[in-house]
Structures are given as structure tokens and as C-alpha cells.
Write an enzyme that holds these catalytic residues in place. Structure first.
Site, PDB file in Angstrom:
ATOM      1  NE  ARG A  22     -21.963  11.178  -6.108  1.00 22.07           N
ATOM      2  CZ  ARG A  22     -21.647  10.262  -5.201  1.00 22.07           C
ATOM      3  NH1 ARG A  22     -20.864  10.565  -4.185  1.00 22.07           N
ATOM      4  NH2 ARG A  22     -22.120   9.033  -5.295  1.00 22.07           N
ATOM      5  N   GLY A  44      -4.805   4.860   2.412  1.00 23.35           N
ATOM      6  CA  GLY A  44      -4.890   3.809   3.425  1.00 23.35           C
ATOM      7  C   GLY A  44      -4.290   4.244   4.755  1.00 23.35           C
ATOM      8  CB  ALA A  90      -3.854  -0.582  -4.654  1.00 27.35           C
ATOM      9  N   GLY A 128     -22.526  11.676 -12.788  1.00 25.23           N
ATOM     10  CA  GLY A 128     -22.053  10.293 -12.862  1.00 25.23           C
ATOM     11  C   GLY A 128     -22.902   9.306 -12.087  1.00 25.23           C
ATOM     12  CE1 TYR A 152     -13.331   2.760  -9.126  1.00 27.75           C
ATOM     13  CE2 TYR A 152     -15.720   2.879  -9.079  1.00 27.75           C
ATOM     14  CZ  TYR A 152     -14.545   2.285  -8.673  1.00 27.75           C
ATOM     15  OH  TYR A 152     -14.584   1.200  -7.835  1.00 27.75           O
ATOM     16  CG  PHE A 185     -25.228  14.261  -3.702  1.00 20.05           C
ATOM     17  CD1 PHE A 185     -25.095  15.520  -3.125  1.00 20.05           C
ATOM     18  CD2 PHE A 185     -24.198  13.345  -3.510  1.00 20.05           C
ATOM     19  CE1 PHE A 185     -23.981  15.862  -2.374  1.00 20.05           C
ATOM     20  CE2 PHE A 185     -23.073  13.681  -2.765  1.00 20.05           C
ATOM     21  CZ  PHE A 185     -22.972  14.933  -2.188  1.00 20.05           C
ATOM     22  CG  ASP A 204      -2.120   0.885   1.105  1.00 18.52           C
ATOM     23  OD1 ASP A 204      -3.242   0.348   1.139  1.00 18.52           O
ATOM     24  OD2 ASP A 204      -1.951   2.112   0.943  1.00 18.52           O
ATOM     25  CG  ASN A 205      -0.059   4.657  -2.510  1.00 20.63           C
ATOM     26  OD1 ASN A 205      -1.011   4.553  -1.734  1.00 20.63           O
ATOM     27  ND2 ASN A 205      -0.176   5.191  -3.708  1.00 20.63           N
ATOM     28  CE  LYS A 236     -11.469  -0.341  -9.723  1.00 22.10           C
ATOM     29  NZ  LYS A 236     -10.488  -1.058  -8.908  1.00 22.10           N
TER      30      LYS A 236
HETATM   31  N1  UDP Z   1     -25.184  10.486  -1.628  1.00 23.73           N
HETATM   32  C1  UDP Z   1     -25.894  11.610  -1.154  1.00 23.73           C
HETATM   33  N2  UDP Z   1     -25.240  12.461  -0.321  1.00 23.73           N
HETATM   34  C2  UDP Z   1     -23.946  12.282   0.091  1.00 23.73           C
HETATM   35  C3  UDP Z   1     -23.253  11.149  -0.386  1.00 23.73           C
HETATM   36  C4  UDP Z   1     -23.914  10.272  -1.241  1.00 23.73           C
HETATM   37  O1  UDP Z   1     -27.043  11.812  -1.489  1.00 23.73           O
HETATM   38  O2  UDP Z   1     -23.412  13.113   0.835  1.00 23.73           O
HETATM   39  C5  UDP Z   1     -25.873   9.545  -2.518  1.00 23.73           C
HETATM   40  C6  UDP Z   1     -25.207   9.360  -3.864  1.00 23.73           C
HETATM   41  O3  UDP Z   1     -25.694  10.293  -4.799  1.00 23.73           O
HETATM   42  C7  UDP Z   1     -25.601   7.909  -4.209  1.00 23.73           C
HETATM   43  C8  UDP Z   1     -25.720   7.225  -2.851  1.00 23.73           C
HETATM   44  O4  UDP Z   1     -25.839   8.287  -1.903  1.00 23.73           O
HETATM   45  O5  UDP Z   1     -26.861   7.896  -4.831  1.00 23.73           O
HETATM   46  C9  UDP Z   1     -24.498   6.389  -2.500  1.00 23.73           C
HETATM   47  O6  UDP Z   1     -23.357   7.183  -2.728  1.00 23.73           O
HETATM   48  P1  UDP Z   1     -21.911   6.744  -2.257  1.00 23.73           P
HETATM   49  O7  UDP Z   1     -20.974   7.869  -2.573  1.00 23.73           O
HETATM   50  O8  UDP Z   1     -21.969   6.277  -0.848  1.00 23.73           O
HETATM   51  O9  UDP Z   1     -21.579   5.464  -3.141  1.00 23.73           O
HETATM   52  P2  UDP Z   1     -21.539   5.266  -4.745  1.00 23.73           P
HETATM   53  O10 UDP Z   1     -22.960   4.968  -5.148  1.00 23.73           O
HETATM   54  O11 UDP Z   1     -20.992   6.505  -5.359  1.00 23.73           O
HETATM   55  O12 UDP Z   1     -20.659   4.087  -4.916  1.00 23.73           O
END
Ligand code: UDP
Length: 327
Positions: free
Chosen positions: A280, A36, A75, A282, A142, A207, A31-32, A146
């Protein structure tokens, strides 16, 4: 088995390392420490601070620790939101680092590999719950990174006989009494909600509440980190008979952001104020896994099938470690 765990100081990597040791395996962690925590690495594991970007150093590690039976590759840069702002960290660094690791592993004769992959491969699913044969449309750099690595593994299998499993996590969450989720800055829903309950934040921002879901907020499939760990171990132990596999890993049940907040209110007894903000970038509306394949092939069974027990385990860690590993 002697297992090399990259990212073994991170959230899922450290908990899986501890479970590997409990199951009688030997663990070497690389791990860098960029994200972590040294304190998260189980004391029984060998720890090497190194960066996968440095291929020469990786070769030296494989030479110094011969006889590695398999690799679990955690990682990575892992944030959907960050990847929309800094795409090259993902499209270049995640992919190059995995390429370095694979090249060195193959040269050292290692032929078992488990990849941490993601539900972000499925941005526009045609069917919910999402099965392995769903069409792949990465939702962000992201997810794309993957997907590249999954394809890399496919060619390593064909050309060098690599045996591998890609584990596409849906929403990893929950903690153990010893180890937990501690990111800086924290972006994940459950730890943020629990930070509100601890009085460390005034509120949680939702979000977007205009998604086509039952309450307008995004639906996700929350899967306990210990259930992810058991999937890794089952897959590693079965790779010789499996060959090449992709498994979607979730509980198969979706919860909205509002339902997560409501459950956390119940578990913590705190009102947890919430305000609605913009979407948010994506974020797909609904991600729920079908994990029928891994259940059928490996007999995998989640031990934490319900949201309340998952959030209760996270609350236990956050309550007792209000400042994470700094406590
Ligand atoms: N989310 C939110 N407010 C926050 C963080 C996350 O509404 O402060 C929402 C986000 O838009 C997603 C869900 O919660 O629909 C899970 O987000 P998280 O970042 O935990 O995991 P991800 O789905 O990105 O892997």
C-alpha cells in the site's frame, strides 16, 4: 475541567470522551458526523453537530459555551492511503480546520490544547524504537498535515502562550464494551481481520510481504484506545506545568501483519484466510514507538501491553456489534 472534544463521535474521540466523563470532567463534543456516529457520543456529553470549516459557527459555539478549559482535537481525515489519493483533503482541509479551531480558541481565551498526531511523521526513522527527537519525515499528506498543525501549535505557544501536547499515536486499536471502531469503508487491519472472522469478508489481504522485516510484512506498534485516552487525560491535567510537549505513544513492541492475523485466529478460533497483495503506498516497513518520555514525565502506563488482550477487547465489541453502531 470543561473540555471541548472535536471528533467526539469518532473512534478515539468518543472513547476518550467517555473516559473524561468517568474522571469527572465536563465534555462538549463537536462533530460533523461525516465519519463519526451520534450513538458513540456519551449521553452525559453535550453534543453539537458542526463543521470546523465554518469559523463563524465555531465562534458562536465558543460564545455559547464560555469557560472552556481545554480542547482535545481529534476531528480529522485520518487515512494514510486516502491521503495519497486525495492529498488536498489533508494538506488543505485538516490544516485549515485546525487553524480555524485554534484562531477561535485563542480569541476565546482557551490556552490548553491536545492534538491527535501520528507516527506517520516518521517515515524513515534512523532508530527503532522511535523517540520524540527522531527526525521528522512525513510519510504521506496525512502525516504532513499533522506536522503542519504541530508547527502551528508551536507558534501559538510562543505568541499567545498556548500550552499544548501533541500525542503521536502509533496504531490505535482495541475497543471497550460500549464503544468501538466502526469506519465505512473499514481500512484498518484489526477490524478487517475480525470481519473475516465474522464471515463478512472471505479473506484479509496482506499489503506486501517483501518488506525487510522478520516475515516480510510490515511491523506496527498496536496501542489500545483506552491507553490513548488515559494519555490524553494525564496530559491535559498536567499541561499547566508542562507547557509545550510532544509524546510518542505506543507499547514499544512491534508486531507484523502476519502476527496480528495469527493472534486473531487464536482469539476468535476462526481460520481467517489471508492472501498476499501488493504494498500500500505510503506504508513504512517498521513503526515502533519509544514512549519513555510520557512514562517518565506523566507516569503513563499502558493497561493493555499485549496484542492478545487488545484483540480480545476488539473481538468482544465486533462480536456483539457485527454491524457496528447500526446494531
Ligand atoms: N494492512 C494489511 N491489510 C489490510 C489493512 C492493513 O496488510 O487490509 C497492513 C498495513 O499495510 C499496515 C498494517 O496492516 O502495515 C496496519 O495498517 P492500518 O491501516 O491498520 O494502520 P496504519 O498503519 O495505516 O495506521
Amino acid at each position: 475541567m470543561r473540555i471541548l472534544v472535536t471528533g467526539g463521535a469518532g473512534y478515539i474521540g468518543s472513547i476518550t470522551s467517555a473516559e473524561l466523563i468517568r474522571a469527572g470532567h465536563e465534555v462538549i463534543v463537536i462533530d460533523n458526523l461525516y465519519q463519526g456516529h451520534r450513538a458513540a457520543v456519551p449521553p452525559e456529553a453535550t453534543f453539537i453537530q458542526a463543521d470546523l470549516a465554518n469559523r463563524q459557527e465555531l465562534s458562536e459555539i465558543f460564545a455559547a459555551y464560555p469557560g472552556i478549559d481545554g480542547i482535545m482535537h481529534f476531528a480529522s481525515y485520518t487515512l494514510v492511503g486516502e491521503s495519497m489519493e486525495k492529498p488536498m483533503l489533508y494538506l488543505r482541509d485538516n490544516v485549515t480546520n485546525a487553524g480555524n479551531l485554534l484562531e477561535v480558541a485563542i480569541a476565546a481565551g482557551v490556552r490548553r490544547f491536545i492534538l491527535s498526531s501520528t507516527a506517520n511523521l516518521f517515515d524513515q526513522p534512523e532508530r527503532i524504537p522511535i523517540a520524540e527527537h527522531e527526525r521528522i519525515v512525513p510519510g504521506s499528506p496525512y502525516g504532513e498535515s499533522k506536522f503542519f498543525i504541530e508547527r502551528m501549535l508551536h507558534w501559538m505557544a510562543r505568541i499567545y502562550g498556548m500550552r499544548y501536547a501533541c500525542l503521536r499515536y502509533f496504531n490505535a486499536c482495541g475497543d471497550t464494551p460500549e464503544r468501538g471502531e466502526d469506519h465505512d469503508p473499514e481500512t484498518h487491519l484489526i477490524p478487517i481481520v475480525l470481519q473475516v472472522a465474522l464471515g463478512q469478508r472471505p479473506h484479509v489481504t496482506i499489503f506486501g510481504d517483501d518488506y525487510p522485516t522478520r516475515d516480510g510484512t510490515c511491523v506496527r506498534d498496536y496501542i489500545h484506545v483506552l491507553d490513548l485516552a488515559s494519555a490524553h487525560i494525564l496530559a491535559m491535567e498536567a499541561l499547566d506545568r508542562l507547557g509545550e510537549r510532544r509524546y510518542n505513544l505506543g507499547n514499544g513492541q512491534g508486531f507484523t501483519v502476519r502476527e496480528v492475523i495469527e493472534t486473531a485466529r487464536k482469539v476468535t478460533g476462526h481460520p481467517i484466510p489471508a492472501v498476499v497483495g501488493p504494498r500500500r503506498p505510503g506504508d513504512p516497513a517498521v513503526l515502533v514507538a519509544s514512549s519513555e518520555t510520557i512514562r517518565a514525565e506523566l507516569g503513563w502506563q499502558p493497561r493493555f501491553p499485549d496484542l492478545e488482550s487488545i484483540i480480545a477487547s476488539a473481538w468482544e465489541w465486533h462480536r456483539t456489534h457485527p454491524h457496528g453502531y447500526d446494531d
